[in-house]
Design a protein around this motif. Sequence first.
Motif, PDB file in Angstrom:
ATOM      1  N   ARG A  83       9.814  12.869   2.444  1.00  0.00           N
ATOM      2  CA  ARG A  83       9.106  11.697   2.944  1.00  0.00           C
ATOM      3  C   ARG A  83       9.159  10.574   1.919  1.00  0.00           C
ATOM      4  O   ARG A  83       8.903  10.792   0.744  1.00  0.00           O
ATOM      5  CB  ARG A  83       7.643  12.057   3.144  1.00  0.00           C
ATOM      6  CG  ARG A  83       7.268  12.022   4.591  1.00  0.00           C
ATOM      7  CD  ARG A  83       5.812  11.987   4.785  1.00  0.00           C
ATOM      8  NE  ARG A  83       5.159  13.237   4.445  1.00  0.00           N
ATOM      9  CZ  ARG A  83       3.938  13.531   4.891  1.00  0.00           C
ATOM     10  NH1 ARG A  83       3.286  12.707   5.657  1.00  0.00           N
ATOM     11  NH2 ARG A  83       3.378  14.664   4.544  1.00  0.00           N
ATOM     12  N   ASP A  84       9.534   9.381   2.402  1.00  0.00           N
ATOM     13  CA  ASP A  84       9.415   8.185   1.590  1.00  0.00           C
ATOM     14  C   ASP A  84       7.903   7.975   1.456  1.00  0.00           C
ATOM     15  O   ASP A  84       7.188   8.005   2.462  1.00  0.00           O
ATOM     16  CB  ASP A  84      10.051   7.021   2.375  1.00  0.00           C
ATOM     17  CG  ASP A  84      10.855   6.104   1.500  1.00  0.00           C
ATOM     18  OD1 ASP A  84      11.154   6.462   0.353  1.00  0.00           O
ATOM     19  OD2 ASP A  84      11.198   4.986   1.972  1.00  0.00           O
ATOM     20  N   TRP A  85       7.410   7.769   0.243  1.00  0.00           N
ATOM     21  CA  TRP A  85       5.962   7.839   0.018  1.00  0.00           C
ATOM     22  C   TRP A  85       5.589   6.800  -1.039  1.00  0.00           C
ATOM     23  O   TRP A  85       5.400   7.122  -2.216  1.00  0.00           O
ATOM     24  CB  TRP A  85       5.631   9.277  -0.439  1.00  0.00           C
ATOM     25  CG  TRP A  85       4.210   9.700  -0.331  1.00  0.00           C
ATOM     26  CD1 TRP A  85       3.379   9.970  -1.387  1.00  0.00           C
ATOM     27  CD2 TRP A  85       3.440   9.952   0.848  1.00  0.00           C
ATOM     28  NE1 TRP A  85       2.155  10.370  -0.927  1.00  0.00           N
ATOM     29  CE2 TRP A  85       2.170  10.375   0.440  1.00  0.00           C
ATOM     30  CE3 TRP A  85       3.719   9.855   2.221  1.00  0.00           C
ATOM     31  CZ2 TRP A  85       1.159  10.693   1.353  1.00  0.00           C
ATOM     32  CZ3 TRP A  85       2.723  10.186   3.120  1.00  0.00           C
ATOM     33  CH2 TRP A  85       1.457  10.594   2.680  1.00  0.00           C
ATOM     34  N   HIS A  86       5.520   5.540  -0.583  1.00  0.00           N
ATOM     35  CA  HIS A  86       5.392   4.440  -1.535  1.00  0.00           C
ATOM     36  C   HIS A  86       3.955   4.007  -1.785  1.00  0.00           C
ATOM     37  O   HIS A  86       3.136   4.018  -0.859  1.00  0.00           O
ATOM     38  CB  HIS A  86       6.146   3.209  -1.018  1.00  0.00           C
ATOM     39  CG  HIS A  86       7.614   3.428  -0.858  1.00  0.00           C
ATOM     40  ND1 HIS A  86       8.408   3.887  -1.872  1.00  0.00           N
ATOM     41  CD2 HIS A  86       8.437   3.240   0.214  1.00  0.00           C
ATOM     42  CE1 HIS A  86       9.664   3.974  -1.444  1.00  0.00           C
ATOM     43  NE2 HIS A  86       9.706   3.602  -0.181  1.00  0.00           N
ATOM     44  N   PRO A  87       3.688   3.562  -3.038  1.00  0.00           N
ATOM     45  CA  PRO A  87       2.419   2.866  -3.258  1.00  0.00           C
ATOM     46  C   PRO A  87       2.487   1.505  -2.566  1.00  0.00           C
ATOM     47  O   PRO A  87       3.573   1.037  -2.206  1.00  0.00           O
ATOM     48  CB  PRO A  87       2.370   2.718  -4.778  1.00  0.00           C
ATOM     49  CG  PRO A  87       3.788   2.820  -5.247  1.00  0.00           C
ATOM     50  CD  PRO A  87       4.538   3.626  -4.227  1.00  0.00           C
TER      51      PRO A  87
ATOM     52  N   VAL B 204       7.602  -3.975   3.748  1.00  0.00           N
ATOM     53  CA  VAL B 204       6.650  -2.898   3.448  1.00  0.00           C
ATOM     54  C   VAL B 204       6.852  -1.742   4.442  1.00  0.00           C
ATOM     55  O   VAL B 204       6.891  -1.969   5.644  1.00  0.00           O
ATOM     56  CB  VAL B 204       5.195  -3.420   3.555  1.00  0.00           C
ATOM     57  CG1 VAL B 204       4.196  -2.286   3.374  1.00  0.00           C
ATOM     58  CG2 VAL B 204       4.956  -4.518   2.515  1.00  0.00           C
ATOM     59  N   HIS B 205       7.036  -0.530   3.923  1.00  0.00           N
ATOM     60  CA  HIS B 205       7.219   0.634   4.801  1.00  0.00           C
ATOM     61  C   HIS B 205       6.748   1.901   4.089  1.00  0.00           C
ATOM     62  O   HIS B 205       6.694   1.959   2.864  1.00  0.00           O
ATOM     63  CB  HIS B 205       8.692   0.790   5.208  1.00  0.00           C
ATOM     64  CG  HIS B 205       9.591   1.068   4.037  1.00  0.00           C
ATOM     65  ND1 HIS B 205      10.080   0.082   3.234  1.00  0.00           N
ATOM     66  CD2 HIS B 205      10.040   2.224   3.512  1.00  0.00           C
ATOM     67  CE1 HIS B 205      10.816   0.614   2.274  1.00  0.00           C
ATOM     68  NE2 HIS B 205      10.807   1.919   2.403  1.00  0.00           N
ATOM     69  N   CYS B 206       6.432   2.904   4.887  1.00  0.00           N
ATOM     70  CA  CYS B 206       6.072   4.228   4.364  1.00  0.00           C
ATOM     71  C   CYS B 206       5.089   4.189   3.205  1.00  0.00           C
ATOM     72  O   CYS B 206       5.290   4.840   2.176  1.00  0.00           O
ATOM     73  CB  CYS B 206       7.321   5.005   3.971  1.00  0.00           C
ATOM     74  SG  CYS B 206       8.406   5.313   5.366  1.00  0.00           S
TER      75      CYS B 206
ATOM     76  N   LYS C  99       8.281  -2.338  -6.593  1.00  0.00           N
ATOM     77  CA  LYS C  99       9.441  -3.238  -6.679  1.00  0.00           C
ATOM     78  C   LYS C  99      10.442  -2.991  -5.555  1.00  0.00           C
ATOM     79  O   LYS C  99      11.424  -3.705  -5.416  1.00  0.00           O
ATOM     80  CB  LYS C  99      10.131  -3.040  -8.030  1.00  0.00           C
ATOM     81  CG  LYS C  99       9.457  -3.784  -9.145  1.00  0.00           C
ATOM     82  CD  LYS C  99      10.303  -3.760 -10.396  1.00  0.00           C
ATOM     83  CE  LYS C  99       9.703  -4.673 -11.451  1.00  0.00           C
ATOM     84  NZ  LYS C  99      10.267  -4.404 -12.774  1.00  0.00           N
ATOM     85  N   HIS C 100      10.229  -1.954  -4.801  1.00  0.00           N
ATOM     86  CA  HIS C 100      11.069  -1.572  -3.668  1.00  0.00           C
ATOM     87  C   HIS C 100      10.853  -2.562  -2.508  1.00  0.00           C
ATOM     88  O   HIS C 100      11.736  -2.772  -1.688  1.00  0.00           O
ATOM     89  CB  HIS C 100      10.615  -0.166  -3.275  1.00  0.00           C
ATOM     90  CG  HIS C 100      11.423   0.528  -2.240  1.00  0.00           C
ATOM     91  ND1 HIS C 100      12.780   0.755  -2.339  1.00  0.00           N
ATOM     92  CD2 HIS C 100      11.044   1.119  -1.064  1.00  0.00           C
ATOM     93  CE1 HIS C 100      13.180   1.426  -1.273  1.00  0.00           C
ATOM     94  NE2 HIS C 100      12.155   1.652  -0.487  1.00  0.00           N
ATOM     95  N   PHE C 101       9.677  -3.190  -2.455  1.00  0.00           N
ATOM     96  CA  PHE C 101       9.327  -4.100  -1.359  1.00  0.00           C
ATOM     97  C   PHE C 101       9.680  -5.546  -1.699  1.00  0.00           C
ATOM     98  O   PHE C 101       9.532  -5.975  -2.841  1.00  0.00           O
ATOM     99  CB  PHE C 101       7.830  -4.006  -1.032  1.00  0.00           C
ATOM    100  CG  PHE C 101       7.366  -2.667  -0.522  1.00  0.00           C
ATOM    101  CD1 PHE C 101       8.263  -1.781   0.082  1.00  0.00           C
ATOM    102  CD2 PHE C 101       6.032  -2.298  -0.632  1.00  0.00           C
ATOM    103  CE1 PHE C 101       7.835  -0.539   0.559  1.00  0.00           C
ATOM    104  CE2 PHE C 101       5.589  -1.060  -0.157  1.00  0.00           C
ATOM    105  CZ  PHE C 101       6.495  -0.188   0.435  1.00  0.00           C
TER     106      PHE C 101
HETATM  107 ZN    ZN Z   1      11.503   3.224   0.895  1.00  0.00          ZN
END
Ligand code: ZN
Length: 199
Positions: A52-56, A71-73, A60-62
């Motif tokens: 699972r992609d599990w981001h705060p 914004v996702h996951c 910096k991914h967003f």
């Molecule tokens: Zn992601």
Amino acid sequence: MKAKKALLIVDLQNDFCPGGALAVPEGDKIVPIINKYIKIFTKNKWPIFASRDWHPRKTKHFKEFGGSWPVHCVQNTFGAAFHPKLKLTKDTILLYKGMDPKKDSYSAFAAEDLSKRPLPKILKRLGIKELYIGGLATDYCVKSTTLDALKARFKVKLLLDAIKGVNLKPDDSKKAIQQMLKKGAKKITLKTLGREKCL
Ligand SMILES: [Zn+2]
């Protein structure tokens, strides 16, 4: 006897399916097929992993923090939940990735379980030599997971009937598949897996 093969389902989450924040076209279409693979693996007592992609919320991914993606996951949101029709077994080993706010991290090979054990370590302990990889998206996380697995000298079977791509450019998925096969992944479908099992 120790298990030799395992199924690795990559990021089959709401945000990557139609209606989600980063929808992969027809991403939900592979759910019933993945469910069939789950049945086969369960029957044979081969381990199943689901990443699972599990981001705060801030990473910096967003896009809004300098990355490439909407914004996702985000952890513990509906978008980060598995697709509701995905029939994971209670023994499925859940993997989490993308928690580091400074990194992109596409590969499920860099994922860890709830006790923070990295995937390669779990695979080694279970004696797994071959991974059957499917999920979303062909041209990002599936590709990156597959290439990492091959680099780490695992055999990889790519579930051709259970992957879908983002295709920012129309042939991104096609190119990703070619690249994975060139690096040593073998293709498989439910049909050919059935034949393989008869051997
Ligand atoms: Zn992601």
